[in-house]
Design a protein around this motif. Structure first.
Motif, PDB file in Angstrom:
ATOM      1  N   ARG A   8       0.869  -1.333  -0.010  1.00 29.65           N
ATOM      2  CA  ARG A   8      -0.183   0.066  -0.145  1.00 29.65           C
ATOM      3  C   ARG A   8       0.875   1.235   0.017  1.00 29.65           C
ATOM      4  NH1 ARG A   8      -4.889  -0.036   4.090  1.00 29.65           N
ATOM      5  NH2 ARG A   8      -5.686  -1.299   2.451  1.00 29.65           N
ATOM      6  N   CYS A   9       1.765   1.148   0.780  1.00 29.22           N
ATOM      7  CA  CYS A   9       2.917   2.482   0.978  1.00 29.22           C
ATOM      8  C   CYS A   9       4.191   2.115   0.348  1.00 29.22           C
ATOM      9  CB  CYS A   9       2.930   2.828   2.331  1.00 29.22           C
ATOM     10  SG  CYS A   9       3.896   2.142   3.351  1.00 29.22           S
ATOM     11  N   ILE A  10       5.214   2.780   0.585  1.00 31.18           N
ATOM     12  CA  ILE A  10       6.718   2.469   0.154  1.00 31.18           C
ATOM     13  C   ILE A  10       7.361   2.251   1.299  1.00 31.18           C
ATOM     14  CG2 ILE A  10       6.398   3.693  -1.866  1.00 31.18           C
ATOM     15  CD1 ILE A  10       8.147   6.008  -0.730  1.00 31.18           C
ATOM     16  N   TYR A 286       5.423  10.749   1.627  1.00 29.99           N
ATOM     17  CA  TYR A 286       5.105  10.037   0.328  1.00 29.99           C
ATOM     18  C   TYR A 286       4.243   8.731   0.508  1.00 29.99           C
ATOM     19  CZ  TYR A 286       8.687  13.095  -1.717  1.00 29.99           C
ATOM     20  OH  TYR A 286       9.286  14.220  -2.297  1.00 29.99           O
ATOM     21  N   SER A 287       4.381   8.122   1.499  1.00 28.79           N
ATOM     22  CA  SER A 287       3.617   6.977   1.677  1.00 28.79           C
ATOM     23  C   SER A 287       2.048   7.355   2.159  1.00 28.79           C
ATOM     24  CB  SER A 287       4.269   6.049   3.081  1.00 28.79           C
ATOM     25  OG  SER A 287       5.434   5.429   2.644  1.00 28.79           O
ATOM     26  N   GLU A 298       4.665   4.167  -7.765  1.00 31.59           N
ATOM     27  CA  GLU A 298       5.965   4.517  -8.631  1.00 31.59           C
ATOM     28  C   GLU A 298       6.147   6.025  -8.607  1.00 31.59           C
ATOM     29  OE1 GLU A 298       3.832   0.876  -9.267  1.00 31.59           O
ATOM     30  OE2 GLU A 298       3.026   3.042  -9.403  1.00 31.59           O
ATOM     31  N   GLU A 299       5.240   6.892  -8.321  1.00 27.64           N
ATOM     32  CA  GLU A 299       5.596   8.264  -8.451  1.00 27.64           C
ATOM     33  C   GLU A 299       6.597   8.614  -7.012  1.00 27.64           C
ATOM     34  OE1 GLU A 299       1.969  10.755 -10.640  1.00 27.64           O
ATOM     35  OE2 GLU A 299       1.732   9.831  -8.634  1.00 27.64           O
ATOM     36  N   ALA A 300       6.171   7.964  -5.999  1.00 21.27           N
ATOM     37  CA  ALA A 300       6.683   8.064  -4.695  1.00 21.27           C
ATOM     38  C   ALA A 300       7.942   7.381  -4.764  1.00 21.27           C
ATOM     39  CB  ALA A 300       6.016   7.391  -3.378  1.00 21.27           C
ATOM     40  N   LEU A 301       8.039   6.351  -5.235  1.00 23.40           N
ATOM     41  CA  LEU A 301       9.680   6.029  -5.398  1.00 23.40           C
ATOM     42  C   LEU A 301      10.611   6.821  -6.394  1.00 23.40           C
ATOM     43  CD1 LEU A 301       8.655   2.069  -5.660  1.00 23.40           C
ATOM     44  CD2 LEU A 301       9.851   3.176  -3.751  1.00 23.40           C
TER      45      LEU A 301
END
Length: 385
Positions: A8-10, A286-287, A298-301
């Motif tokens: 769900r998150c990074i 970002y998470s 993908e944007e967050a990473l």
């Protein structure tokens, strides 16, 4: 544990104290889910907030102020000034702890908001030489939490102002939906820990710094009954929309990233943590955006792969202010890593007092996040262990 990233998150297996359920969702996302149930931000939350505002106004009768807001010049606290002064009609006192490392933008933001809203400002300014000595002591100690004095100083200053003016409610701009939750073990702070580090490595007494001793914390909770409210928990808070509103209405300025309105905080988040500890707190924000769909994983990473934002010339400013050469700063960055458990602290006391702090959190006398993070045992993951 083999490498795994939350579905769900990074957050991934590099994050301390992380576990995953059978859905591949991490315990930090589950914690946020629980907070969302506890603090709804729909019509139920609106009713709770209306009741809180009513109680604040009733407690403020016959006094100069209804509530205070801790301000840093950042988006969240600035939005609270706007929302609860204009929309809810509260008579607010803005409270600021000046660690003498403010950016020009932060100072301008504080004054443009308070002046245009007609809100009084209460500031406690620590002696700059004293604060820098505390910072150098923390750097020399080898610990991660070199910036804890700022948070502890603000917490004490807010309580000092509340006591001075008979204010019963403190409003805090934290939002778990937009900021997420810092992993347990990434950061720790308490007054005894700060004092222990400074006693061993500092060179001058702490005379102007208002440390948040447990005895003072208990007094403000039990004797003064000062309640701590986080109103953004109950609001459908659009942070990007808040930035636009503040900019267009007050001339407020964005400073490049969460926590970056203060030069020391920027050094801590954008340089010290990533380079010495391989820790990047942007992952929490970002998470949070991934969880509510404002950003894809993908944007967050991709954003995490970029270097953190840091004001041009900041590193030179830090070295000059602390009188450190390039070599001396690098030696501090390369010291053996130490942890809060290597110094005297209140952690075991907080754990023993867990039932008490549960009641304090239920009665809004401490933030719920304090109860979650500070009263539960957690593993301190040390390098090489």
């Amino acid at each position: 544990m083999s490498y795994q990233i939350c579905s769900r998150c990074i957050f991934d297996t590099k994050v301390p104290n992380i576990v995953f359920d059978d859905r591949g969702i991490c315990n930090y996302c589950v914690q946020i889910e629980q907070l969302e149930q506890q603090f709804p931000n729909d019509e139920r939350g609106a009713k709770v907030l209306d009741r809180i505002v009513y109680e604040i106004k009733r407690a403020g009768r016959g006094k100069k102020y209804d509530a205070l807001v801790g301000v840093s010049g950042g988006c969240d606290s600035s939005y609270l000034l706007h929302k609860f002064s204009r929309d809810y009609g509260l008579r607010l006192l803005a409270v600021h702890f000046d660690n003498t490392w403010n950016s020009t933008v932060a100072t301008q933001n504080i004054h443009c908001m308070t002046e245009k809203l007609g809100i009084d400002l209460f500031t406690h300014v620590v002696d700059a030489t004293e604060f820098d000595d505390m910072l150098l002591a923390a750097l020399k100690s080898g610990v991660k939490d070199i910036e804890m004095a700022t948070d502890l100083g603000l917490a004490s200053t807010m309580n000092m102002a509340a006591e001075k003016f008979g204010i019963k409610y403190k409003l805090d701009g934290h939002s778990f939906r937009t900021e997420g939750s810092a992993p347990m073990g990434w950061v720790y702070m308490d007054a005894r820990y700060l004092h222990s580090v400074h006693k061993q490595f500092g060179t001058m007494p702490m005379k102007t710094f208002p440390n948040l001793w447990l005895s003072k914390q208990l007094k403000w909770m039990l004797m003064n009954r000062i309640k701590s409210i986080r109103p953004l928990y109950y609001l459908d808070y659009d942070k990007e929309g808040a930035k636009r509103l503040l900019s267009e209405t007050y001339g407020w300025q964005w400073y490049g990233g969460h926590h970056l309105e203060n030069r020391l905080t920027t050094f801590y988040h954008s340089y010290f943590l990533p380079k010495r500890w391989n820790t990047d707190f942007r992952i929490a924000g970002y998470s949070a955006y991934c969880r509510d769909g404002r950003m894809s994983r993908e944007e967050a990473l991709a954003l995490m792969a970029e270097d953190p934002h840091m004001e041009k010339g900041l590193l030179d400013y830090v070295k000059k202010r602390l009188n450190l050469s390039d070599t001396e700063l690098q030696l501090l960055m390369d010291l053996p890593k130490k942890y809060y458990t290597d110094y005297k602290n209140y952690k075991k006391t907080f754990e023993r007092m867990r039932p008490f702090f549960y009641l304090m959190a239920k009665w809004n006398l401490i933030p719920w996040s304090f109860y979650i993070k500070y009263t539960l045992p957690h593993k301190v993951e040390k390098e090489g262990c």
